[in-house]
Design a protein around this motif. Structure first.
Motif, mmCIF file in Angstrom:
data_model
loop_
_atom_site.group_PDB
_atom_site.id
_atom_site.type_symbol
_atom_site.label_atom_id
_atom_site.label_comp_id
_atom_site.label_asym_id
_atom_site.label_seq_id
_atom_site.Cartn_x
_atom_site.Cartn_y
_atom_site.Cartn_z
ATOM 1 N N CYS A 75 -16.853 3.198 13.169
ATOM 2 C CA CYS A 75 -16.557 4.066 12.032
ATOM 3 C C CYS A 75 -16.045 3.184 10.897
ATOM 4 N N ALA A 76 -16.975 2.575 10.149
ATOM 5 C CA ALA A 76 -16.639 1.555 9.161
ATOM 6 C C ALA A 76 -16.073 2.181 7.887
ATOM 7 N N MET A 77 -15.136 1.475 7.254
ATOM 8 C CA MET A 77 -14.528 1.929 6.006
ATOM 9 C C MET A 77 -14.985 1.046 4.842
ATOM 10 N N ILE A 78 -15.250 1.687 3.711
ATOM 11 C CA ILE A 78 -15.499 1.001 2.446
ATOM 12 C C ILE A 78 -14.468 1.526 1.461
ATOM 13 N N PHE A 79 -13.751 0.591 0.799
ATOM 14 C CA PHE A 79 -12.617 0.976 -0.028
ATOM 15 C C PHE A 79 -12.933 0.813 -1.519
ATOM 16 N N GLN A 80 -12.146 1.510 -2.319
ATOM 17 C CA GLN A 80 -12.311 1.422 -3.774
ATOM 18 C C GLN A 80 -12.112 -0.001 -4.273
ATOM 19 N N GLN A 81 -11.139 -0.725 -3.727
ATOM 20 C CA GLN A 81 -10.819 -2.078 -4.199
ATOM 21 C C GLN A 81 -11.424 -3.158 -3.305
ATOM 22 N N PHE A 82 -12.478 -2.834 -2.582
ATOM 23 C CA PHE A 82 -13.343 -3.764 -1.854
ATOM 24 C C PHE A 82 -12.718 -4.350 -0.587
ATOM 25 N N ASN A 83 -11.424 -4.733 -0.639
ATOM 26 C CA ASN A 83 -10.723 -5.303 0.521
ATOM 27 C C ASN A 83 -11.424 -6.540 1.081
ATOM 28 N N ALA B 294 -24.191 -16.109 -1.012
ATOM 29 C CA ALA B 294 -23.526 -16.252 0.287
ATOM 30 C C ALA B 294 -22.455 -17.334 0.299
ATOM 31 N N ALA B 295 -22.655 -18.425 -0.449
ATOM 32 C CA ALA B 295 -21.714 -19.545 -0.413
ATOM 33 C C ALA B 295 -20.616 -19.439 -1.466
ATOM 34 N N GLN B 296 -20.678 -18.445 -2.329
ATOM 35 C CA GLN B 296 -19.678 -18.320 -3.390
ATOM 36 C C GLN B 296 -18.414 -17.645 -2.873
ATOM 37 N N ARG B 297 -17.282 -17.983 -3.516
ATOM 38 C CA ARG B 297 -16.033 -17.294 -3.210
ATOM 39 C C ARG B 297 -16.159 -15.831 -3.609
ATOM 40 N N ALA B 298 -15.606 -14.970 -2.790
ATOM 41 C CA ALA B 298 -15.724 -13.529 -3.056
ATOM 42 C C ALA B 298 -15.059 -13.144 -4.372
ATOM 43 N N ASP B 299 -13.953 -13.814 -4.711
ATOM 44 C CA ASP B 299 -13.251 -13.432 -5.936
ATOM 45 C C ASP B 299 -13.938 -13.918 -7.203
ATOM 46 N N SER B 300 -15.058 -14.633 -7.080
ATOM 47 C CA SER B 300 -15.816 -15.060 -8.265
ATOM 48 C C SER B 300 -16.890 -14.047 -8.639
ATOM 49 N N LEU B 301 -17.071 -13.008 -7.831
ATOM 50 C CA LEU B 301 -18.125 -12.031 -8.042
ATOM 51 C C LEU B 301 -17.653 -10.888 -8.938
ATOM 52 N N SER B 302 -18.615 -10.203 -9.532
ATOM 53 C CA SER B 302 -18.305 -9.003 -10.293
ATOM 54 C C SER B 302 -17.908 -7.881 -9.337
ATOM 55 N N GLY B 303 -17.356 -6.815 -9.899
ATOM 56 C CA GLY B 303 -16.940 -5.694 -9.069
ATOM 57 C C GLY B 303 -18.096 -5.087 -8.293
ATOM 58 N N GLN C 60 -20.881 -6.560 -7.378
ATOM 59 C CA GLN C 60 -21.301 -7.493 -6.329
ATOM 60 C C GLN C 60 -20.324 -7.464 -5.162
ATOM 61 N N GLN C 61 -19.030 -7.402 -5.454
ATOM 62 C CA GLN C 61 -18.036 -7.353 -4.376
ATOM 63 C C GLN C 61 -18.196 -6.088 -3.534
ATOM 64 N N GLN C 62 -18.509 -4.975 -4.185
ATOM 65 C CA GLN C 62 -18.668 -3.756 -3.410
ATOM 66 C C GLN C 62 -19.910 -3.818 -2.527
#
Length: 269
Positions: free
Chosen positions: A80-88, A138-147, A149-151
């Motif tokens: 039962c997977a969760m997807i959050f507003q702020q990506f987590n 795939a090799a980029q830091r997650a915090d370098s992505l747009s919102g 892309q992160q979602q």
């Protein structure tokens, strides 16, 4: 089948959710709507057991979710997977590793801590990223992505859990219109191509009407509407949203995209 029977949650003697009874069929796409504070997020978090109900029962097929603990509870959260507003996401880690976190329940703890992922796990994660057109990140830091892309990374992480249910808690609240469509299309593809049940909290009524098979309207912690999107007229919505109605009832309808088998890249689950 997911069954909630008189589920409730109280905080300091205040009811966040009261006596909610629902049956959600496998493979459905359910939108949960209502004004802020209606109990939508609490409802989803109880299903995933991030929040424990103070009354009632939650069951999935022959599993009593409300009684689970330890490994059985961890197994349920994988299903039962969760997807959050702020990506987590873990911002300092690369995209691929963030997606592989969805495989934690499939590997031993020592291997997970050392990030000793198998080639099969890596292939599954990359296939999920390809489905959402972000394998090149795939090799980029997650915090370098747009919102947006992160979602999509967060959705890919949920998909590799091999879930039966995906719970999306306001997944597009912080996104612009273009990325909103990309994310909602991604959830719809998962629902239609893999038969995964999706329950999604949404603020926009027109998005809910455009993407969902069924709408559940909540007010003051209770279900006050449960039916097909076309049955939720503007008059009913105004009663549901009150003063917020003008913010959620939009003039231009959102058309549900037409999906064909070629629209999705198969993920080797």
């Amino acid at each position: 089948m997911l069954v909630l029977n008189d589920v409730a949650r109280q905080y300091n003697n205040k009811a966040a959710v009261s006596a909610v009874s629902l049956t959600v069929d496998r493979g459905s796409f359910v939108g949960v709507i209502g004004r802020s504070g209606a109990g939508k997020s609490t409802l989803l978090r109880m299903i995933n057991r991030l929040v424990d109900p103070t009354a009632g029962t939650i069951a999935f097929d022959d599993i009593d979710v409300t009684r689970l603990s330890g490994k059985a509870l961890r197994d349920w959260r994988a299903r039962c997977a969760m997807i959050f507003q702020q990506f987590n996401l873990v911002g300092r880690l690369d995209v691929l590793t963030n997606v592989l976190m969805g495989r934690l329940n499939k590997v031993s703890t020592p291997r997970a801590l050392l990030r000793l992922w198998s080639e099969e796990d890596r292939a599954i994660a990359l296939s999920a990223l390809e489905q959402f057109d972000i394998a090149g990140l795939a090799a980029q830091r997650a915090d370098s992505l747009s919102g947006g892309q992160q979602q999509r990374v967060a959705i890919a992480r949920a998909l590799v859990q091999e879930p039966d249910v995906i719970l999306a808690d306001e997944p597009i609240a912080s996104l612009d219109p273009r990325n909103t469509k990309v994310v909602m299309d991604a959830l719809l593809r998962i629902n239609k191509h893999y038969g995964i049940t999706v329950m999604c909290n949404l603020h926009s009524l027109e998005l809910a009407r455009g993407y969902c098979d069924r709408l559940i309207g909540m007010s003051a912690g209770r279900v006050v509407f449960d039916g097909a999107p076309e049955l939720l007229t503007d008059d009913v919505a105004r009663g549901l949203y009150g003063l917020e109605a003008d913010d959620v009832i939009e003039t231009a309808p959102v058309a549900k995209p037409e999906l064909s088998p070629g629209d999705a890249v198969a993920v080797a689950l």
